[in-house]
Scaffold this motif. Sequence first.
Motif, PDB file in Angstrom:
ATOM      1  N   SER A  58       0.843  -1.208   0.000  1.00 36.43           N
ATOM      2  CA  SER A  58       0.000   0.000   0.000  1.00 36.43           C
ATOM      3  C   SER A  58       0.872   1.249   0.000  1.00 36.43           C
ATOM      4  N   GLN A 102      -8.799  -0.529  -0.760  1.00 35.63           N
ATOM      5  CA  GLN A 102      -9.140  -1.855  -0.244  1.00 35.63           C
ATOM      6  C   GLN A 102     -10.510  -1.887   0.437  1.00 35.63           C
ATOM      7  N   ASP A 183      -5.476  -1.066  -4.931  1.00 35.25           N
ATOM      8  CA  ASP A 183      -4.848  -1.582  -3.713  1.00 35.25           C
ATOM      9  C   ASP A 183      -5.774  -2.615  -3.072  1.00 35.25           C
ATOM     10  N   GLU A 184      -5.561  -3.866  -3.364  1.00 33.99           N
ATOM     11  CA  GLU A 184      -6.399  -4.966  -2.866  1.00 33.99           C
ATOM     12  C   GLU A 184      -7.884  -4.641  -3.043  1.00 33.99           C
TER      13      GLU A 184
HETATM   14 MG   LIG Z   1      -2.059  -2.657   2.202  1.00 36.77          MG
END
Ligand SMILES: [Mg+2]
Length: 325
Positions: A58, A102, A183-184
Motif C-alpha cells: 500500500s 481496499q 490496492d487490494e
Molecule cells: Mg495494504
Amino acid sequence: MTSEMISVQDLAVRFTANQTKKWPWSKPGVVKAVNGVSFAVNRGQTLGIVGESGCGKSTLVRAIAGLVKPSHGTVRVGGKVVDYSRRKEVIALRRQVQMIFQDPVASLNPRMTIRDIIAEPLVMFFPEMNGEARETRVHALLDRVGIPRRNANRYPHEFSGGQCQRIGIARALAAEPKVLLCDEPVSALDVSIQAQVVNLLQELQADMGLTLIFVAHDLGVVRHISDEILVMYLGGMMEQAPADALVARPTHPYTRALLSAVPVPDPSQRITPQVLDGDLPSPLNLPQGCLFQSRCPARLPECATTRPDLKRDGRHYRACLLEAS
Ligand SMILES: [Mg+2]
Ligand SMILES: Nc1ncnc2c1ncn2[C@@H]1O[C@H](COP(=O)(O)OP(=O)(O)OP(=O)(O)O)[C@@H](O)[C@H]1O
C-alpha cells in the motif's frame, strides 16, 4: 505497439515511528516501508504486486499516487518525471493516476450521495462542464459500472461492499485516468463478488486501454489478470517476471513458498504447502544481508552479510544469492 506508461526507479519510503510512552526519551525509529523498488508497466498492461501483510504494497502505491512522500527515487508517468514537491504536478498526476482502495465502504464519504461522490472529480478536473453535462456523465459512469441510475440520490451505507467498490471505480473513472492503482480492490469482498469486480476492471481496461497496478496478498488473485508479477518482502523486491514464467518457474525461495500456498484444483499438480519458519524482522530494524534470510529454507552463510542485487535474466528479475535453478 507497446510503450511505457508508468515506471518507478529505486523508490524508497521511510516513516518516523512514534516514540513509545514507556521510553519517551528514546530516539524515534525509522520504518523502512519501501526499499529500492523499480519497475515499468507498458500502456494497457497489468502489473500484479504480491506479498504478505506489512511488506509495503500500500505504501508503494500510495507513494506513486502522491498520498505519501517518497524519500528517494523517481516516478515517471507517460515518460515524464513527477515532481511531488509541486502541488500543480500532483494535481495533474491525480487526473492521470487514480486509486481504488481496499475498503470500499470507508473510501466513500458517508455524507455524500453517490451522485456527488462521482461528480466530485468532474468538478475538480473539468470545471468548464455545466450541471447538465455533469449529470449525463454521472449517469454514463453509473451505467458503465452496473449501478442503476435511480440510485444516484442514495448514500454509501445503502449499498453492499461490492456495489461500493463499483461506485469507487466510477469515481476513479470520472477523472479519465490512464492508470488505475488498485490496492487490494477485492480483498474485503465476498468470494462470489470478487470475480465480478475483477471482471469489471478487466473489461474497463480492454475498453479504455487502462494500465493497471493490482495489489494483492496472494498470487491466486493476480496470476490470471497480470501480465507481469512483482513479489515484495519487507519493502524490497524479491522477484519480478511475466506472470506465466513466475508461476511455472519461480526462482526465488520466497516466491516458491507463496506459490505453494495457492490452492490448485488438479490433484496431480498440487505441491505440499511450505510453511516458513523463523521470524519476520521488523521494518524498524532491517537485517544487514538478504531481507528474507531469517525465514529462507535455502539460506547460505553469505546471506547474513550480503544484500543481493536485483539481477536480470531476460524479463525475469530476482534478488537472491543462490544460483538460479
Ligand atoms: Mg495494504
Ligand atoms: N503512516 C505510517 N507511519 C508509520 N508506519 C507506517 C505507516 N504506514 C505504514 N507503515 C508501516 O509500513 C510498513 C508497510 O505497510 P503497508 O501498509 O504499506 O503494508 P501492506 O503490504 O500494504 O500490508 P497489508 O497487506 O496489510 O495491506 C508496515 O510495517 C507499516 O506498519
